[in-house]
Scaffold this active site. Sequence first.
Site, mmCIF file in Angstrom:
data_model
loop_
_atom_site.group_PDB
_atom_site.id
_atom_site.type_symbol
_atom_site.label_atom_id
_atom_site.label_comp_id
_atom_site.label_asym_id
_atom_site.label_seq_id
_atom_site.Cartn_x
_atom_site.Cartn_y
_atom_site.Cartn_z
ATOM 1 N N HIS A 1 33.492 30.689 61.652
ATOM 2 C CA HIS A 1 33.411 30.923 60.208
ATOM 3 C C HIS A 1 33.494 29.623 59.420
ATOM 4 O O HIS A 1 33.881 29.630 58.251
ATOM 5 C CB HIS A 1 34.557 31.826 59.735
ATOM 6 C CG HIS A 1 34.413 33.272 60.086
ATOM 7 N ND1 HIS A 1 34.554 33.742 61.362
ATOM 8 C CD2 HIS A 1 34.137 34.364 59.327
ATOM 9 C CE1 HIS A 1 34.392 35.055 61.374
ATOM 10 N NE2 HIS A 1 34.133 35.465 60.153
ATOM 11 N N GLU B 1 22.641 41.148 59.552
ATOM 12 C CA GLU B 1 22.054 39.945 58.948
ATOM 13 C C GLU B 1 20.553 39.838 59.205
ATOM 14 O O GLU B 1 19.785 39.446 58.319
ATOM 15 C CB GLU B 1 22.771 38.693 59.455
ATOM 16 C CG GLU B 1 24.219 38.563 58.981
ATOM 17 C CD GLU B 1 25.207 39.446 59.734
ATOM 18 O OE1 GLU B 1 24.824 40.017 60.789
ATOM 19 O OE2 GLU B 1 26.355 39.584 59.277
HETATM 20 C C1 LIG Z 1 28.065 39.007 62.154
HETATM 21 C C2 LIG Z 1 29.124 39.144 61.125
HETATM 22 N N1 LIG Z 1 28.794 39.630 59.917
HETATM 23 C C3 LIG Z 1 29.741 39.744 58.966
HETATM 24 C C4 LIG Z 1 31.039 39.384 59.201
HETATM 25 C C5 LIG Z 1 32.081 39.480 58.115
HETATM 26 N N2 LIG Z 1 32.972 40.578 58.413
HETATM 27 C C6 LIG Z 1 34.081 40.414 59.151
HETATM 28 S S1 LIG Z 1 34.841 41.847 59.504
HETATM 29 C C7 LIG Z 1 33.690 42.723 58.632
HETATM 30 C C8 LIG Z 1 33.787 44.203 58.567
HETATM 31 C C9 LIG Z 1 33.741 44.784 59.924
HETATM 32 O O1 LIG Z 1 33.799 46.152 59.865
HETATM 33 P P1 LIG Z 1 34.180 47.021 61.110
HETATM 34 O O2 LIG Z 1 33.271 46.656 62.240
HETATM 35 O O3 LIG Z 1 34.178 48.418 60.683
HETATM 36 O O4 LIG Z 1 35.627 46.530 61.523
HETATM 37 P P2 LIG Z 1 36.971 46.653 60.662
HETATM 38 O O5 LIG Z 1 37.074 45.408 59.846
HETATM 39 O O6 LIG Z 1 36.868 47.870 59.815
HETATM 40 O O7 LIG Z 1 38.052 46.734 61.674
HETATM 41 C C10 LIG Z 1 32.730 41.883 58.080
HETATM 42 C C11 LIG Z 1 31.591 42.305 57.257
HETATM 43 C C12 LIG Z 1 31.320 38.868 60.476
HETATM 44 N N3 LIG Z 1 32.547 38.443 60.796
HETATM 45 N N4 LIG Z 1 30.363 38.784 61.418
#
Ligand SMILES: Cc1ncc(C[n+]2csc(CCOP(=O)(O)OP(=O)(O)O)c2C)c(N)n1
Lengths: 338, 338, 329, 329
Positions: free
Chosen positions: C131, C62
Amino acid sequence: MSTALLEDAAAALEALGTMWRIRLFEEAVEDLYGRGMMHGTMHLSIGEEAIPTGTCLNLVEGDQITSTHRGHGHCIARGADLGRMMAELLAKDNGYCRGRGGSMHIADVATGNLGANGIVAGGVPIAAGAGLTNQLTGNGKVAVCFHGDGAVGEGAWHEALTLASMWDLPVVFVCENNQYGMSMSAKSAFKVDLSAKAAGYGIPGETVDGNDVVAVAEATARAIDRARAGEGPSFIEAVTYRWRGHSKSDKNRYRSKEEIAEWKGRDPIAAFAHRLLESGLVDQAQLDAAQSAARDAIRESVVFGTKGEDPDPAALLDAVYAPSAVDATDTRLQEASR
Amino acid sequence: MSTALLEDAAAALEALGTMWRIRLFEEAVEDLYGRGMMHGTMHLSIGEEAIPTGTCLNLVEGDQITSTHRGHGHCIARGADLGRMMAELLAKDNGYCRGRGGSMHIADVATGNLGANGIVAGGVPIAAGAGLTNQLTGNGKVAVCFHGDGAVGEGAWHEALTLASMWDLPVVFVCENNQYGMSMSAKSAFKVDLSAKAAGYGIPGETVDGNDVVAVAEATARAIDRARAGEGPSFIEAVTYRWRGHSKSDKNRYRSKEEIAEWKGRDPIAAFAHRLLESGLVDQAQLDAAQSAARDAIRESVVFGTKGEDPDPAALLDAVYAPSAVDATDTRLQEASR
Amino acid sequence: MSMREMTYSEAIREAMALAMTADERVFLMGEDVGLYGGAFGVENDLIDRFGAERVRDTTISELGIVGMGVGAAVTGMRPIVEIQFSDFTAQAMDQIANQAAKLHFMVGGQATVPLVIRAPGGSGTGAAAQHSQSLEAWFTCIPGLKVVMPSNATDAAELLLAALEDPNPVIVLEHKLLYKQSFEVPETFAVGRLGVGRIEREGSDLTIVATGVEVQRALEAAEQLAADGISAEVIDPRTLKPLDLPLIVSSVVKTGRALLVQESVRFGGFMGEISASIVESEAFGHLQAPVRRLCGLDVPIPYNPDLEKAAVPQVGDIVREATALVREW
Amino acid sequence: MSMREMTYSEAIREAMALAMTADERVFLMGEDVGLYGGAFGVENDLIDRFGAERVRDTTISELGIVGMGVGAAVTGMRPIVEIQFSDFTAQAMDQIANQAAKLHFMVGGQATVPLVIRAPGGSGTGAAAQHSQSLEAWFTCIPGLKVVMPSNATDAAELLLAALEDPNPVIVLEHKLLYKQSFEVPETFAVGRLGVGRIEREGSDLTIVATGVEVQRALEAAEQLAADGISAEVIDPRTLKPLDLPLIVSSVVKTGRALLVQESVRFGGFMGEISASIVESEAFGHLQAPVRRLCGLDVPIPYNPDLEKAAVPQVGDIVREATALVREW
Ligand SMILES: Cc1ncc(C[n+]2csc(CCOP(=O)(O)OP(=O)(O)O)c2C)c(N)n1
Ligand SMILES: Cc1ncc(C[n+]2csc(CCOP(=O)(O)OP(=O)(O)O)c2C)c(N)n1
Ligand SMILES: [Mg+2]
Ligand SMILES: [Mg+2]
């Protein structure tokens, strides 16, 4: 382009002059500060002049730079007017920032300098964003991001490198590794050579002698050419040393007198002058002329700056927002904002 | 410790049971959600069970973990009570978080699980901080930080790795590289293998098959031993795949049916079961028993959870601050806070 | 004017498409805004229409994204940066507050930062404490930033267009609960005006100022209040900064009573600003009752759906508070 | 009680030393807090007295440091994290607001986060827009966090000790201009009480509530007002969250007038909360004049020293506003 430095006397003297202007500008600032004519805080780059000088001589009109809290050198090397810079540091209305920014926000947007930044690593994503503009518009320009070794610890730095490398943006990250982030030594902080970090982003990383203006010019020329050719960002670690304390409050507890003295022995200006003389490209008279031209320019800048008017506090509230076409016609809103 | 997995039937069946409990817990959750009995959002780790399982079997009492939005598996593998987990997801007062946290904040602090985290990379500096406690108190414990591939792009991740490596903290970063951060493919995002990033922090980095519980157990055992021995952090990239969508809103536009099908063919549970059977360490009846014990446990957890009471909205305001000895006696302040 | 039906997300999408069609400097950048179509489906097929260059999927960064938005804006583009949940503006606060909002001032007007940040806030989806926040108070206290909070599809579209025309950074706080709601919208969207509130319903007994998702609740409450013989005027400021204070003040001068309703927490929340400003204005002499706030409880948003509801003002709460304000004073 | 002289920084240093001596769980972590002695010299020789393990120099990583503080706190330590300038809390907002403040609630009370964050704010040093902000409004709206703003050396020490005893995260907003000022302090520091304000000077014509560096200015103004026949009561809330509202309200009930003075910007600033709360309280019926705020201008802090002074309330401004409030109403 940069190899010209050792072949073209005019180019060499221009680079030498830039380094002198930076050095003497900061010495003047230090003096004004010491005499109570300047206030606030100051971060001097004395001893580090080769990096902005060597880098910026590769830039063309429209290329952007982002700078740091230690930004006088970048601003000068990119071609800013010394008088308006000095006026700014003297908090005058005819300064670049109308006395509102001072040293930590010195900027000359017309020459592509998007600004010094009081926030460590604050400019790194901004440089990547400038690179994005360049890529999206296909304008052929390159953004150079100056930052310190300490900035490498910031999340902003990491995120910007990640995004810039992912999108192959035309950005060159020039790390002025003066070996300390305030008091934190880069060696204790990072365990590896900073240029080794580039591999983690899939981009080229190189360490150069930041006190050698020719080496800096060559390395940055390659990186800038690469960026301009659409091949993406590079990271250059230019190792140097800051002669002065971090800022005025610094008691230098974290480093030794010997270390400081040793690095003063590697003066980038003297070294370059000596090399030019040795090579026979220029003579002593020309070197002296470059220095005294710089001295005159700084003297003039102080005169210009001290003559400036103070900004008017009444204009403060109007300075926050750029006027928008619509708001301007809405008097009710103008009243409300009082 | 972890090589026992292929030599010690009890250990092997325990690991298999853990994987089944994770799988079946999440299938139950999915079912409850589908039937409208559970609300909010869900991130399922089906297909990724080998990573928490293989990692946590190396941990001892007092070792900490930090978890993610996709945290059911970590919580179960660390030994949480399934009933209280299910109660939490059903938003009940007898859930781990008294119905206030839900899936994204599931935690069992008693088993060292400092909590799932709704913030990508939010737990990474927290894990480093737990490591700092361990180092400062000399308690011999290790903190394991689970995070996704997407988390690697966050500044928080970078800062935590920088600090943890600088101080040689007893922390193991386990990256569950399921190849997507929501829809962003790790390959496009990062250009390099994630484990290659470790070198930039001067710490060991290793990529393992995250669908092979034995490989995960072995790699994490080495890293945990190293951390416990005071030799500092390690980074382990465990490559895996999430079978389900990122969350309920996912239309899977960013990946192909074929890719999903291919990875379903590499089921970590089936693979491990098959390997145990082939090696003759256990027989089919034992495998079936492990699975059905897990099924019973999950069934019980659903019963336990659905029977729970709803939390009382009147208790909401009292839940924000931990009572401090001093405030408690100050009735004037209690009034003021109403 | 001929009207049509459209959801809040569709309206935002249409506005972004309009802007991208009209102005090639406009582009969109954010997490999962491209291939995925946006975490809430707001972008949907924009990537197909405008390509991956202009509808850019980013890493989860972000701070980096907003910073790149600043850099792109200051060099001539008109970026729209989406923060997937407004809660994650926490990660980007330096670039929002210390860079975007201050640059124009700090460099003495040499540069402008025409950056638009879109970020959905609010509770009601069971997404719990990280959230579901309503964080407008973080932004309204930042000089140099403008803050928009659209409560319906037309405003969401037209104020977004206004934000894109503005030479200053603007953060648009959308509401997750509204995304899927349908609204009547005009046949074509016009460019809105920042800083202009709207009287959503006229009334004479009290003024209800409500923001974001509470605007609808206030309107519903006004309906019930009317049945009970209480005539409530409902005002939606639409833009919190700059705030259309004259509109609010003249309403309170008329009604003599003000109830300020927001979803966000009460303590330190934005309604304190409106309350204080009313008291400092000529309306003070007209007040027949204290200015009252009705806000979210001072708690993180809980997961349990009943607790979550209890944490923020609902229609019944507004009716109750408004009635008390009129009947007890 | 026997007294001694000490600067605000010395008092903070002594409090940290006391805490580190008494409780081995206490340690300090931040940028340049060790070898350098702190950017403002607050730590000075602490590293020599307690060692580099407990007075830890970090990399420049505000988010990381606060996050490590959360992790250390939740596992049993009592970390003090210094953010070199409060402006850089922007970098750390996620860990402050979304982690530290919410964890206790989100996990249903299973964990506590006894973390203390110290961060100097305020203008007056010529450090310009990114090093001079007063950002309390970012923190007061975060449930789960406590916010302290000491205006003198004793409070700086004793409220820091109180923060260290508290099981919740506390942010202490110190003021750069106060660091070098000398104050009378008690022979030994006691553990203070969070949430308890203080009447700094009694008076009967109006109540001035002032925070941080404005407390002194308000006291000076009260002196001048007295000479002019106006009796001002001056209150320092000391802790902004939880706020000692009863103290303020009972004073306003007595005086009938309130002037709220803060260095921070007006729009969206914390004084809006106090103003709104006064109006909502029983004091409403006693008001002889509108509650008024006197705040910093809604601008980033400028570099030029005259502009910088003009941007925040000075003694003369307080005198002028207080006089108007008493004489014109
Ligand atoms: C700071 C932040 N940015 C965006 C999100 C929205 N979000 C939640 S999970 C996710 C993907 C996360 O990817 P990864 O770290 O690879 O974990 P996975 O979901 O694949 O287990 C996103 C973009 C969030 N929760 N927190
Ligand atoms: C985000 C942030 N953190 C801390 C500071 C305080 N600070 C200013 S300069 C500096 C050191 C920066 O080190 P480096 O990046 O190496 O640059 P150098 O000063 O050596 O040129 C620090 C800690 C700041 N300005 N911004
Ligand atoms: Mg440095
Ligand atoms: Mg992933």
